[in-house]
Design an enzyme around this catalytic site. Structure first.
Site, PDB file in Angstrom:
ATOM      1  N   TYR A   1     -63.099 -29.226 -12.019  1.00  0.00           N
ATOM      2  CA  TYR A   1     -63.839 -28.945 -10.781  1.00  0.00           C
ATOM      3  C   TYR A   1     -63.937 -30.213  -9.934  1.00  0.00           C
ATOM      4  CZ  TYR A   1     -67.908 -28.865  -7.758  1.00  0.00           C
ATOM      5  OH  TYR A   1     -68.744 -29.018  -6.674  1.00  0.00           O
TER       6      TYR A   1
ATOM      7  N   LYS B   1     -62.204 -31.461  -6.057  1.00  0.00           N
ATOM      8  CA  LYS B   1     -62.895 -32.072  -4.914  1.00  0.00           C
ATOM      9  C   LYS B   1     -62.217 -33.378  -4.513  1.00  0.00           C
ATOM     10  CE  LYS B   1     -66.028 -28.939  -4.253  1.00  0.00           C
ATOM     11  NZ  LYS B   1     -65.958 -28.066  -3.053  1.00  0.00           N
TER      12      LYS B   1
ATOM     13  N   SER C   1     -68.629 -33.193  -3.435  1.00  0.00           N
ATOM     14  CA  SER C   1     -69.577 -33.313  -4.542  1.00  0.00           C
ATOM     15  C   SER C   1     -69.666 -34.749  -5.009  1.00  0.00           C
ATOM     16  CB  SER C   1     -69.104 -32.419  -5.699  1.00  0.00           C
ATOM     17  OG  SER C   1     -69.769 -32.731  -6.896  1.00  0.00           O
TER      18      SER C   1
ATOM     19  N   ASP D   1     -60.561 -12.643   0.491  1.00  0.00           N
ATOM     20  CA  ASP D   1     -60.242 -13.865  -0.238  1.00  0.00           C
ATOM     21  C   ASP D   1     -59.520 -14.824   0.706  1.00  0.00           C
ATOM     22  OD1 ASP D   1     -59.421 -15.858  -1.948  1.00  0.00           O
ATOM     23  OD2 ASP D   1     -58.553 -14.506  -3.440  1.00  0.00           O
TER      24      ASP D   1
ATOM     25  N   ASP E   1     -66.516 -14.362   2.923  1.00  0.00           N
ATOM     26  CA  ASP E   1     -66.862 -14.457   1.500  1.00  0.00           C
ATOM     27  C   ASP E   1     -66.299 -13.248   0.779  1.00  0.00           C
ATOM     28  OD1 ASP E   1     -68.282 -14.468  -1.051  1.00  0.00           O
ATOM     29  OD2 ASP E   1     -69.668 -15.891  -0.131  1.00  0.00           O
TER      30      ASP E   1
END
Length: 345
Positions: free
Chosen positions: A148, A152, A123, A56, A29
């Site tokens: 966004y 996905k 999602s 990263d 992370d």
């Protein structure tokens, strides 16, 4: 390996992984949108210090060095991505560059270092504005309502395409709805250096007096009270599903190389109903304003999770009351420790 392990869902998944007693865990992370202190909270809950590699994932050279140090990685649970709907509308290129670049490196690492199992955090937004509810895994993808959601959709297709020339790799795509709440201990929850943009953290800030008021975006949708309908799930239930998904792949129970599972409660709750539930749990009247619709939002979505129930043996353990009780307990913990979003700037 859990990417985005210091984040909200990532940290709760690490807790569930450790407490299962079946896995040793490492986190990756960058802490750009999380805090390294999250691992202190994980250790307090589990008694295990999970190492976090602060880098990263888009930096392939640095990311790949982890695999040279850990040659026995059997699975990657990939969370690391930007996820704010409104921000993705305002800065789409940032979302495409970060979310898809990170996934490309994760997929390449699976190929290069022979990692057999990938769990992808997708999602329900991939379904777009659906007209038949609840949505199932067979519901076709619609037009993405925001960049966004589009990342996905593209990410899922990237995974499918990558698996074709890599028959030893397997992936599960988990399309989940709206994770809320905090660990039942109240010691870990949603925390970011940025201003919160998710409903429940904002509710708790208003209830505790940190924020004077909040806005309900859209009150003229064709729903029972005019506000958006979403499928809210307790974050620890979402985390538990990721552990069960990893078990499923490593135990070779999957029939196909890539499978998709919805994670939802099957029940939609309106934003205004969530506010009323929060008022009951916290004992505080919430100060909120009724505002215009927000770009990128869809009127209603909730999911059918019977496939996950049957194949992953996953079921929701917590209802709306525990979602709010745990979130309120976490908010009180933040106040007692004098922690806030700005303290990490």
């Amino acid at each position: 390996m859990v990417t985005g392990g210091c984040g909200y869902i990532g940290s709760h998944t690490i807790i569930e992984l450790v407490q299962s007693g079946r896995y040793e865990v490492i986190s990756v992370d960058s802490n750009v949108r999380s805090t390294p202190e999250t691992m202190d909270r994980v250790a307090q809950i589990t008694g295990v210090r999970v190492p976090n590699y602060q880098l990263d994932i888009c930096d392939k050279t640095s990311f790949f060095k982890i695999f040279e140090e850990h040659t026995d990685i059997v699975g990657i649970i990939h969370f690391a991505a930007y996820k704010a709907v409104g921000e993705s509308v305002e800065q789409p290129l940032m979302y495409y560059r970060n979310n898809l670049g990170a996934l490309a490196n994760v997929l390449e690492s699976c190929q290069k270092f022979h990692v057999p199992a990938l769990i992808f955090s997708s999602s329900c937004s991939v379904y777009g504005d659906v007209h038949h509810l609840p949505v199932s895994e067979e519901t076709p993808m619609g037009v993405a309502a925001c960049p966004y959601a589009h990342t996905k959709q593209i990410g899922e297709e990237m995974i499918r395409n990558m698996l074709v020339p890599n028959p030893d790799m397997n992936a599960l795509i988990l399309r989940y709805f709206n994770p809320v709440g905090a660990h039942v201990s109240g010691l870990n929850g949603e925390l970011s250096p940025d201003k919160p943009n998710n409903l429940v953290p904002i509710i708790m800030r208003v209830a505790s007096g940190k924020q004077p008021s909040m806005t309900v975006f859209g009150t003229d949708y064709e729903t029972r009270d005019g506000s958006c309908i979403r499928d809210y799930l307790h974050v620890s239930d979402i985390a538990d599903a990721h552990v069960k998904a990893l078990d499923y792949l490593l135990e070779h129970r999957n029939a196909d190389q890539c499978e998709v599972f919805n994670l939802g409660s099957g029940n939609g709750i309106t934003v205004l109903e969530m506010l009323r539930a929060a008022e009951e749990v916290t004992g505080h009247k919430l100060n909120y304003e009724l505002g215009a619709r927000r770009p990128g939002d869809i009127p209603a979505i909730f999911g059918d999770s019977s496939r996950a129930n049957n194949l992953l043996h996953w079921h929701c353990r917590y209802g709306v009351d525990m979602m709010m009780e745990s979130a309120w307990k976490w908010e009180q913990h933040l106040n007692s420790e004098n922690l806030n979003f700005e303290s990490y700037d």
